[in-house]
Design an enzyme around this catalytic site. Structure first.
Site, PDB file in Angstrom:
ATOM      1  N   ASP A 207      36.044  40.443  39.596  1.00 18.30           N
ATOM      2  CA  ASP A 207      37.432  40.519  40.043  1.00 18.30           C
ATOM      3  C   ASP A 207      38.248  41.447  39.148  1.00 18.30           C
ATOM      4  O   ASP A 207      37.980  41.579  37.957  1.00 18.30           O
ATOM      5  CB  ASP A 207      38.047  39.111  40.018  1.00 18.30           C
ATOM      6  CG  ASP A 207      39.468  39.088  40.529  1.00 18.30           C
ATOM      7  OD1 ASP A 207      39.660  39.372  41.722  1.00 18.30           O
ATOM      8  OD2 ASP A 207      40.381  38.791  39.735  1.00 18.30           O
TER       9      ASP A 207
ATOM     10  N   GLU B 107      35.663  44.525  42.678  1.00 19.50           N
ATOM     11  CA  GLU B 107      36.932  44.542  43.388  1.00 19.50           C
ATOM     12  C   GLU B 107      37.824  45.512  42.624  1.00 19.50           C
ATOM     13  O   GLU B 107      38.363  45.191  41.559  1.00 19.50           O
ATOM     14  CB  GLU B 107      37.544  43.130  43.427  1.00 19.50           C
ATOM     15  CG  GLU B 107      38.784  43.019  44.318  1.00 19.50           C
ATOM     16  CD  GLU B 107      40.079  42.997  43.530  1.00 19.50           C
ATOM     17  OE1 GLU B 107      41.113  43.363  44.107  1.00 19.50           O
ATOM     18  OE2 GLU B 107      40.053  42.608  42.349  1.00 19.50           O
TER      19      GLU B 107
END
Length: 647
Positions: A307, A358
């Site tokens: 992330d 991401e």
């Protein structure tokens, strides 16, 4: 002699931890049962004193730990604790302040709102997923379909009393559902321990612990094994860039910057109200890489989505003050080299594990070989595609002709990285509306466009991801503390939307042209991306053999297009494989278009063409039925000679 060997092994493990090369730090630090005793170790190099406290000593100071000066690690061996009891470390920090701190290496915590660790030994499991693991070794993910169902574990489904399902219950219900729907993988938003549900799991405290909210480690192991036995892969989101700010967890563990940067501006994450890891510190590298490997090896997960990569590789990504690096630029060199190291270590140990980033910028190469300067990830979320396409579908169709590039611009850069096309959780919260609610028009037109959008998702080069609830067109936004609106499925249009998604997913797995050459430019040939007046887009997805291809046509207006001309590469007959406006999907068409016979008339670079009806706000997938591949279009001759670009 045995004791001397143990000490030498301990010193070796400490040295590797201090140099950023101990990728199994959980064997050094944390709590370990050794015969009738427990050994506890914690890294707090600048603490004045550390005590072990817990249920076994009424949380008092009766168990002081000893300091290993060479490593900054505190340790104690004691027979007082028992399995299942709670514990923490009481730390007298560098300034004399005393505070109870969590065990950063704990593998289980008590349920919220408490955050004490639980003494828990995960028994060695005899895994039964050998066939699944063998298939992964024989075939690269780049040459297989990859269609991800993204899930927030505690809000997929709730009991009547509001309690979320545990992994034992998800094993019984979620896996059969995902298998029926035709997805190839599940991706969970973070499952590691976190104190606040509002963070959705993205502000962690326990990097080695499955959140107690979801059940036991053994239940999650069983869940993953059952997924594999049903040919479903499992990915987990992981957050190595920043951590929870709660004072009794990781922040300033010994009273000085321990896991975080020394520079307070670099340590503070203003945007998310959290604290950034010092990714250049060797001990932090050992800690984080150990965490990633722990989840891969303990739970047999098939991949990790990292992330907020942009926050890790750019100093100016956050909203707070920042200073340039020693080269005068904005790159966070510590984060950049840490991610390369992370991917190198994981790929060396587990070559088939899929690493996903991401990341939203275009300045840094994310996927590809580290030797070329890339970060070494397998896939990157294509945030640009997601933003452009959703913006397009929210528009009034009258305006789409002037913004057709939002739909087609991605063709210009689709080979720059290995992409996943994400219609993710981020797009259905905070007032952005659900995917269904974003669509223009009345309820019928919204469903029609949602089917069109999902067909474009499946047809566009790149792997696929769809957030839970979107498969049937949930109208309300996702709420992290509520189950999905399963009551929607009492409505026939939602039922038909769910059936459409299931049908589309199965078609994707079945048709090799949609994924077989996905990492090559030959995977796509544009038929017509310039028909802005009618707002109709058409292109070909190509498989390995000449005859294995699909034609995809998208009508982005509420106007039916009769006798619509489509260029094709070979003479013969073509049949409709999918029509999004069929009545079983929620449309009005009771039958497919007739089989198309080619006409020997040129259309753009093609020597042949077919005519068909393209439904209003509908999409078609057309497949060759009987064709003569020896008589190909002149445009394809030019392409093979290097005169015609597939873009």
């Amino acid at each position: 002699m045995a004791e001397k060997v143990e000490q030498m092994e301990l010193i070796s493990a400490e040295n590797r931890f201090l140099t950023g090369e101990n990728f199994y730090s959980q064997h050094l630090l944390g709590a370990h049962r050794v015969k009738q005793h427990y050994v506890f170790r914690v890294w707090a190099p600048n603490a004045q004193q550390v005590w072990l406290v817990g249920d076994f000593n009424q949380w008092d100071d009766s168990l002081p730990m000893s300091y290993r000066e060479s490593s900054g690690i505190w340790e104690i061996t004691t027979d007082r604790p028992q399995e299942g009891q709670l514990y923490k470390f009481k730390v007298r920090q560098a300034d004399g302040r005393e505070i109870f701190k969590i065990d950063p290496l704990a593998i289980r915590f008590e349920k919220r709102p408490g955050d004490a660790a639980i003494l828990h030994t995960i028994p060695q499991k005899k895994w039964k997923d050998g066939l699944w693991q063998g298939r992964k070794k024989r075939s690269s993910s780049f040459k297989r379909p990859l269609n991800i169902y993204e899930i927030h574990a505690s809000s997929w489904k709730h009991h009547e009393n509001g309690e979320p399902y545990t992994f034992k219950e998800l094993t019984a219900e979620l896996i059969p559902y995902v298998k029926k729907m035709g997805y190839t993988h599940i991706e969970f938003m973070p499952l590691m321990e976190h104190p606040l549900g509002t963070s959705w799991g993205y502000q962690l405290i326990g990097y080695f612990a499955l959140s107690s909210y979801y059940g036991t480690p053994e239940e999650f192991q069983q869940f993953v094994e059952t997924c594999h036995l049903n040919n479903i892969g499992v990915f987990v989101d992981w957050v190595p860039g920043h951590f929870c700010i709660n004072d009794d967890t990781l922040p300033y563990y010994d009273g000085t910057p321990t896991f975080e940067y020394e520079d307070p501006d670099r340590a503070s994450n203003v945007r998310w109200g959290s604290i950034n890891f010092d990714l250049g510190k060797p001990q932090v590298q050992s800690f984080l890489i150990s965490s990633a490997l722990f989840w891969i090896e303990m739970y047999h997960i098939d991949g990790i989505r990292v992330d907020a990569v942009s926050n890790m590789i750019y100093r100016d990504y956050d909203e707070g003050p920042w200073t340039p690096n020693h080269e005068g630029g904005n790159r966070n060199l510590e984060g950049y080299y840490f991610l390369q190291k992370l991917n190198a270590v994981i790929k060396l140990a587990h070559p088939t594990t899929i690493m996903i980033a991401e990341e939203s910028s275009s300045e840094t190469k994310i996927t590809g070989l580290i030797e070329t300067g890339a970060l070494g990830f397998d896939y990157k979320w294509n945030m640009g595609w997601m933003n452009d396409v959703l913006r397009f579908f929210e528009m009034d169709p009258l305006l789409r002709r002037n913004h057709f590039n939002l739909l087609t611009f991605s063709f210009m850069y689709m080979m720059n990285e290995n992409y996943i096309l994400p219609l993710s959780h981020d797009e259905v919260v905070h007032g952005k509306k659900s995917l269904m609610h974003k669509m223009w028009g009345d309820r019928y037109k919204q469903f029609a466009q949602l089917r069109n959008l999902y067909t474009y998702l499946i047809g566009h080069p790149g792997k696929k991801l769809l957030f839970m609830g979107s498969e049937w067109g949930q109208f309300l936004e996702w709420k992290y503390d509520h189950g999905l609106e399963w009551v929607d499925l009492e409505d026939s249009l939602n039922q038909k939307m769910q059936y459409f998604t299931q049908t589309l997913n199965q078609l994707y797995k079945r048709e090799k042209a949609l994924w077989e050459l996905e990492d090559q430019v030959e995977t796509i040939e544009i038929i017509d991306a310039d028909n802005t007046q009618e707002s109709v887009l058409s292109f070909i997805r190509q498989g390995k053999t000449k005859k294995d291809f699909l034609i995809l046509v998208f009508n982005l207006t509420p106007v039916e297009r009769k006798d619509f001309v489509i260029g094709v590469p070979y003479p013969g007959t073509y049949q409709e494989l999918l029509n999004t406006e069929k009545i079983e999907f929620g449309g009005t068409w009771t039958k497919n278009n007739e089989v198309c016979q080619t006409e020997a008339e040129a259309f753009k670079q093609f020597s042949y063409r077919i005519k068909t009806i393209v439904p209003a706000l509908g999409a078609l997938i057309i497949k060759p039925e009987t064709i003569n591949t020896r008589r190909q279009s002149l445009g394809r001759d030019r392409k093979e000679a290097g005169e015609f670009s597939p873009k």
